[in-house]
Design a protein around this motif. Structure first.
Motif, mmCIF file in Angstrom:
data_model
loop_
_atom_site.group_PDB
_atom_site.id
_atom_site.type_symbol
_atom_site.label_atom_id
_atom_site.label_comp_id
_atom_site.label_asym_id
_atom_site.label_seq_id
_atom_site.Cartn_x
_atom_site.Cartn_y
_atom_site.Cartn_z
ATOM 1 N N ILE A 1 53.389 -43.308 -57.836
ATOM 2 C CA ILE A 1 52.764 -44.286 -58.739
ATOM 3 C C ILE A 1 53.560 -44.459 -60.031
ATOM 4 N N GLU A 2 54.294 -43.388 -60.474
ATOM 5 C CA GLU A 2 55.089 -43.518 -61.678
ATOM 6 C C GLU A 2 56.168 -44.566 -61.521
ATOM 7 N N TYR B 1 55.988 -47.342 -59.757
ATOM 8 C CA TYR B 1 55.422 -48.679 -59.890
ATOM 9 C C TYR B 1 55.080 -49.010 -61.340
ATOM 10 N N LEU B 2 54.616 -48.004 -62.035
ATOM 11 C CA LEU B 2 54.376 -48.237 -63.459
ATOM 12 C C LEU B 2 55.675 -48.514 -64.191
ATOM 13 N N LYS B 3 56.741 -47.840 -63.751
ATOM 14 C CA LYS B 3 58.059 -48.099 -64.333
ATOM 15 C C LYS B 3 58.509 -49.515 -64.034
ATOM 16 N N ASN B 4 58.231 -49.971 -62.796
ATOM 17 C CA ASN B 4 58.578 -51.339 -62.432
ATOM 18 C C ASN B 4 57.801 -52.345 -63.276
ATOM 19 N N LEU B 5 56.508 -52.024 -63.528
ATOM 20 C CA LEU B 5 55.704 -52.904 -64.381
ATOM 21 C C LEU B 5 56.289 -52.988 -65.789
ATOM 22 N N GLU B 6 56.723 -51.860 -66.272
ATOM 23 C CA GLU B 6 57.334 -51.839 -67.604
ATOM 24 C C GLU B 6 58.602 -52.674 -67.633
ATOM 25 N N LEU C 1 55.613 -55.308 -57.106
ATOM 26 C CA LEU C 1 54.200 -55.058 -57.434
ATOM 27 C C LEU C 1 53.291 -55.532 -56.317
ATOM 28 N N LEU D 1 48.960 -48.190 -53.848
ATOM 29 C CA LEU D 1 48.725 -46.947 -54.607
ATOM 30 C C LEU D 1 47.755 -46.094 -53.813
ATOM 31 N N LEU E 1 43.567 -53.299 -63.329
ATOM 32 C CA LEU E 1 44.751 -53.602 -64.119
ATOM 33 C C LEU E 1 44.479 -54.655 -65.187
#
Length: 336
Positions: free
Chosen positions: A29-30, A32-37, A97, A102, A112
């Motif tokens: 999951i980290e 995907y959060l990195k990709n979101l960032e 995304l 997840l 989200l």
């Protein structure tokens, strides 16, 4: 991950997009959060690129008269290239995304957006408002006001009771002191009357504050006393003059007018440095020294009557010293 000159990843993302490999099953999951960032950073970069492009385009347009046509073409090509790179990066991150699953958590579909729209200040304001509304201010103020009023009323009643008790004690003590002073006044008058046989003291008038002291064939003094034995007023008159006067005013004789002034000064002198009981007794002793008013000589000029050319000419010695000797002097001869 490779990147272009603007810090936006390009190489690997394009390769992965062409190969169609997403690796969503084993990606944590980290990632995907990195990709979101990264996607959000790409949006920010896009904004800056668009701003730079339009600034460049504006500069190109303004300086078109001085530059060649190929410079304009280069500016448009640069704009097109930057827009294509930004669009490619945004598509890549959206695909990442969209394909992410997840598995470690199962948030609701609206988690989200709710997280992105979360504002702690609004939540705190809402919670604070709910707390205020649930407190029932009006009822609480009314209840507390009634309690405070009862406490203040009780305290005021206690203060009133203490004040009444204190006033009663003061009144009782005052009446007792007045009674004691009345007894002391009678004792002083009796003592002075026994010591000075020439004085006739009368305190039996209807006015308890008035004492009449008479020196036979010489003068009569009207002394007005307060309850605390303080002399408030003195009038010196002739014996026959008092019987004829309808209203007790100043004497019509110059000699008694002058003695009235001297008696007032003597009372102020004695009361200024002695307790009332002592001062009253000293004043009566001083008044008794006028028994030889018309047959005594002045200690200074050794004459019966004054021969000075003043308003007090032909008057006897009307002044007495305020020491224990009470020596007689004419007004013009008295010591300073």
């Amino acid at each position: 991950m490779n990147g272009n000159s603007n810090g936006i990843p390009t190489g690997n993302m394009e390769t992965n997009a062409q190969n169609g490999s997403t690796n969503t099953d084993n990606t944590p999951i980290e990632a995907y959060l990195k990709n979101l960032e990264n996607a959000l950073l790409a949006v920010r970069e896009l904004r800056w690129h668009v701003k730079d492009v339009f600034n460049d385009l504006n500069d190109e347009v303004l300086s078109s008269s001085e530059r060649r046509l190929d410079a304009e073409t280069n500016g448009i090509d640069t704009l097109k290239h930057k827009l294509e790179n930004a669009n490619t990066n945004i598509k890549y991150h959206l695909n990442q995304l969209r394909g992410a699953e997840l598995k470690s958590i199962s948030p609701p579909s609206s988690a989200l957006p709710s997280l992105l729209l979360y504002d702690p200040r609004m939540e705190g304001k809402s919670t604070h408002q709910d707390l205020i509304n649930s407190h029932q201010w009006k009822q609480n103020v009314k209840t507390n006001s009634e309690i405070i009023y009862q406490i203040m009323e009780k305290r005021q009643n206690e203060i009133n009771c203490l004040q009444h008790e204190h006033n009663d004690e003061i009144s009782k003590d005052t009446h007792q002191d007045i009674d004691n002073l009345a007894i002391m006044k009678n004792d002083i008058l009796t003592k002075i009357g026994n010591y000075h046989q020439e004085l006739i003291i009368d305190s039996s008038s209807g006015d308890n504050s008035l004492i009449k002291v008479t020196i036979k064939n010489t003068l009569t003094a009207l002394i007005y006393l307060t309850e605390t034995l303080v002399i408030s007023k003195i009038l010196i008159m002739g014996p026959e003059e008092l019987n004829k006067a309808k209203v007790r005013t100043v004497s019509s004789y110059q000699v008694f007018k002058l003695i009235t002034l001297r008696a007032t000064s003597a009372s102020l002198y004695y009361y200024g440095s002695n307790p009332p009981t002592v001062a009253f007794q000293l004043f009566l002793d001083w008044l008794a020294s006028y028994k030889n008013l018309f047959n005594g000589k002045c200690k200074y000029c050794n004459k019966y009557l004054s021969d000075q050319h003043t308003e007090f000419r032909y008057l006897p010695p009307c002044c007495r010293t305020m020491d224990k000797d009470h020596l007689p002097y004419h007004y013009e001869c008295k010591p300073n």
